[in-house]
Design a protein around this motif. Structure first.
Motif, PDB file in Angstrom:
ATOM      1  N   VAL A  23       0.813  -1.226   0.000  1.00  8.59           N
ATOM      2  CA  VAL A  23       0.000   0.000   0.000  1.00  8.59           C
ATOM      3  C   VAL A  23       0.847   1.277   0.000  1.00  8.59           C
ATOM      4  O   VAL A  23       0.295   2.375  -0.117  1.00  8.59           O
ATOM      5  N   ILE A  24       2.167   1.162   0.108  1.00  7.01           N
ATOM      6  CA  ILE A  24       3.016   2.359   0.191  1.00  7.01           C
ATOM      7  C   ILE A  24       2.959   3.186  -1.098  1.00  7.01           C
ATOM      8  O   ILE A  24       2.699   4.394  -1.051  1.00  7.01           O
ATOM      9  N   PRO A  25       3.183   2.600  -2.278  1.00  4.65           N
ATOM     10  CA  PRO A  25       3.062   3.423  -3.489  1.00  4.65           C
ATOM     11  C   PRO A  25       1.655   3.970  -3.693  1.00  4.65           C
ATOM     12  O   PRO A  25       1.482   5.091  -4.189  1.00  4.65           O
ATOM     13  N   GLU A  26       0.633   3.205  -3.283  1.00  8.15           N
ATOM     14  CA  GLU A  26      -0.744   3.685  -3.404  1.00  8.15           C
ATOM     15  C   GLU A  26      -0.949   4.944  -2.554  1.00  8.15           C
ATOM     16  O   GLU A  26      -1.647   5.885  -2.964  1.00  8.15           O
ATOM     17  N   THR A  27      -0.344   4.955  -1.382  1.00  8.68           N
ATOM     18  CA  THR A  27      -0.492   6.098  -0.481  1.00  8.68           C
ATOM     19  C   THR A  27       0.147   7.349  -1.072  1.00  8.68           C
ATOM     20  O   THR A  27      -0.414   8.447  -0.994  1.00  8.68           O
ATOM     21  N   ILE A  28       1.323   7.194  -1.687  1.00  6.31           N
ATOM     22  CA  ILE A  28       1.984   8.339  -2.317  1.00  6.31           C
ATOM     23  C   ILE A  28       1.128   8.890  -3.458  1.00  6.31           C
ATOM     24  O   ILE A  28       0.958  10.111  -3.602  1.00  6.31           O
ATOM     25  N   ASP A  29       0.550   8.007  -4.247  1.00  7.59           N
ATOM     26  CA  ASP A  29      -0.325   8.455  -5.335  1.00  7.59           C
ATOM     27  C   ASP A  29      -1.582   9.132  -4.790  1.00  7.59           C
ATOM     28  O   ASP A  29      -2.071  10.112  -5.361  1.00  7.59           O
ATOM     29  N   THR A  85       4.013   6.551 -12.402  1.00  4.64           N
ATOM     30  CA  THR A  85       5.377   6.442 -12.928  1.00  4.64           C
ATOM     31  C   THR A  85       6.376   7.129 -12.004  1.00  4.64           C
ATOM     32  O   THR A  85       7.447   6.587 -11.705  1.00  4.64           O
ATOM     33  N   LYS A  86       6.017   8.300 -11.536  1.00  2.00           N
ATOM     34  CA  LYS A  86       6.885   9.066 -10.645  1.00  2.00           C
ATOM     35  C   LYS A  86       7.125   8.299  -9.340  1.00  2.00           C
ATOM     36  O   LYS A  86       8.264   8.198  -8.856  1.00  2.00           O
ATOM     37  N   THR A  87       6.059   7.761  -8.783  1.00  2.00           N
ATOM     38  CA  THR A  87       6.173   6.978  -7.557  1.00  2.00           C
ATOM     39  C   THR A  87       7.016   5.732  -7.781  1.00  2.00           C
ATOM     40  O   THR A  87       7.885   5.392  -6.962  1.00  2.00           O
ATOM     41  N   ASN A  88       6.772   5.039  -8.879  1.00  2.81           N
ATOM     42  CA  ASN A  88       7.522   3.822  -9.176  1.00  2.81           C
ATOM     43  C   ASN A  88       9.019   4.088  -9.257  1.00  2.81           C
ATOM     44  O   ASN A  88       9.840   3.347  -8.696  1.00  2.81           O
ATOM     45  N   ILE A  89       9.388   5.142  -9.954  1.00  2.00           N
ATOM     46  CA  ILE A  89      10.802   5.468 -10.109  1.00  2.00           C
ATOM     47  C   ILE A  89      11.436   5.757  -8.752  1.00  2.00           C
ATOM     48  O   ILE A  89      12.535   5.277  -8.441  1.00  2.00           O
ATOM     49  N   SER A  90      10.734   6.511  -7.917  1.00  2.00           N
ATOM     50  CA  SER A  90      11.280   6.891  -6.618  1.00  2.00           C
ATOM     51  C   SER A  90      11.485   5.693  -5.698  1.00  2.00           C
ATOM     52  O   SER A  90      12.385   5.672  -4.860  1.00  2.00           O
ATOM     53  N   LEU A  91      10.630   4.658  -5.845  1.00  2.00           N
ATOM     54  CA  LEU A  91      10.692   3.493  -4.977  1.00  2.00           C
ATOM     55  C   LEU A  91      11.431   2.315  -5.599  1.00  2.00           C
ATOM     56  O   LEU A  91      11.545   1.260  -4.987  1.00  2.00           O
ATOM     57  N   GLY A  92      11.920   2.491  -6.826  1.00  2.00           N
ATOM     58  CA  GLY A  92      12.671   1.425  -7.474  1.00  2.00           C
ATOM     59  C   GLY A  92      11.810   0.323  -8.039  1.00  2.00           C
ATOM     60  O   GLY A  92      12.250  -0.835  -8.165  1.00  2.00           O
ATOM     61  N   ILE A  93      10.557   0.642  -8.395  1.00  2.00           N
ATOM     62  CA  ILE A  93       9.671  -0.345  -9.026  1.00  2.00           C
ATOM     63  C   ILE A  93       9.923  -0.288 -10.525  1.00  2.00           C
ATOM     64  O   ILE A  93       9.726   0.741 -11.156  1.00  2.00           O
TER      65      ILE A  93
END
Length: 337
Positions: free
Chosen positions: A305-311, A328-336
């Motif tokens: 749920v962490i990337p979902e929370t950022i979005d 996309t922005k969240t994924n890049i920041s978290l290494g997804i």
């Protein structure tokens, strides 16, 4: 740049705080809790501003040498949005404060949908969350259900879905407190709460779940039986799953035969805490028989749920109106990948 407060610095809160700190369009204004032990002391080590939820908590923190910036009220006043990561029922009480202070807020999946009247999953309903006052990021299991079934629905493949969930007994760090041993505990009601919860995000889903609590703490495991709308191939199904950047296809024949081996892979990848933000779905286990699809996957209950929370933060604050750009922005920041 929006100032974001995290209330509750536990399993989810600490991960949300770290994720916020990695973004370039939001800033962590501080974390607030009642604890003064090693957990909040790690927040001090990371140079996060610490706020106390109660006067007693402030006294305990100061006794441990923690610099307290102020109380929860002060943190709310200097923030644009609050992410509440407190245990069940505490968040419900905090909502009264958030509404009184007229601040936007995000709750976790343990709270009822009616508390916010909006439940969030980034790839499903980002647009409907734009500039809202509040939303609820659905639970780890519900997030995985929405990610996988939404891809099939968008591909025109989903008729209905029936799933069985093997649920971890408790969080790993507190398994000495409330874990179960040498037993399995089925949820009494069918459907279990995850299916109806998914429908709070997408009412059109025809989904029923059943769940069993099992004596392990690393993750949840799901088995799904999906009735397909049309005859299709395994390749077409995998193509649909690949449209989600947050579904990671794995292979049993590569040694990923259990939740602990999958966890070890993400540790080796250098993810913090070995966190798996994605749904790990076995592509070589996936089968189609007639008009039925069968597949299984693993869910990291502490991380998904962490990337979902950022979005959700971006959607509620309106700093990004395009779902794909935020994801996309969240994924890049978290290494997804």
């Amino acid at each position: 740049m929006k100032n974001i407060a995290v209330i509750g610095y536990g399993v989810i809160g600490k991960r949300v705080a770290d994720a916020i700190s990695k973004q370039d369009d939001m800033k962590l204004s501080g974390v607030c809790d009642i604890i003064s032990d090693w957990r909040i002391q790690n927040a001090v080590r990371k140079e996060y501003d610490i706020y106390a939820a109660t006067p007693e908590a402030a006294d305990n923190m100061k006794a441990e040498g923690i610099t307290v910036k102020g109380n929860m009220q002060l943190l709310i006043e200097k923030s644009d949005l609050v992410v509440d990561c407190t245990p069940k029922k505490i968040a419900e009480q905090n909502v009264i404060i958030y509404k009184t202070q007229n601040i936007k807020f995000i709750l976790q999946g343990g709270e009822k949908h009616e508390t916010t009247n909006h439940s969030f999953s980034a790839e499903n309903n980002y647009q409907s969350a734009l500039n809202l006052e509040a939303t609820r990021v659905v639970s780890c299991n519900t997030t995985s259900i929405l990610r996988t079934l939404t891809t099939l629905k968008k591909a025109g493949l989903l008729e209905y879905a029936r799933g069985t969930l093997l649920r971890r007994a408790t969080d790993p760090w507190e398994s000495h407190l409330g874990g179960i041993m040498n037993t399995m505990v089925p949820e009494r009601e069918i459907p279990s709460h995850q299916g109806p919860d998914a429908k709070s995000v997408d009412p059109d889903l025809d989904v029923i779940t059943s769940a069993v609590k099992v004596p392990e703490t690393l993750s949840h495991m799901h088995y799904w039986n999906v009735k397909l709308k049309k005859n299709t191939t395994k390749e077409e199904v995998l193509k649909a799953f690949k449209t989600s950047s947050r579904i990671k296809l794995i292979r049993y024949d590569q040694g990923l035969v259990s939740n602990n081996t999958i966890k070890e892979m993400f540790l080796d990848m250098g993810r913090p805490w070995g966190d798996m933000y994605e749904v790990a779905l076995w592509e070589d286990m996936l089968k189609i028989v007639g008009d039925e699809l069968f597949y299984a996957y693993v869910v990291d209950n502490q991380a998904i749920v962490i990337p979902e929370t950022i979005d959700a933060i971006r959607a509620l604050t309106g700093i990004e109106t395009d779902a794909l750009k935020s994801i996309t922005k969240t994924n890049i920041s978290l290494g997804i990948n």
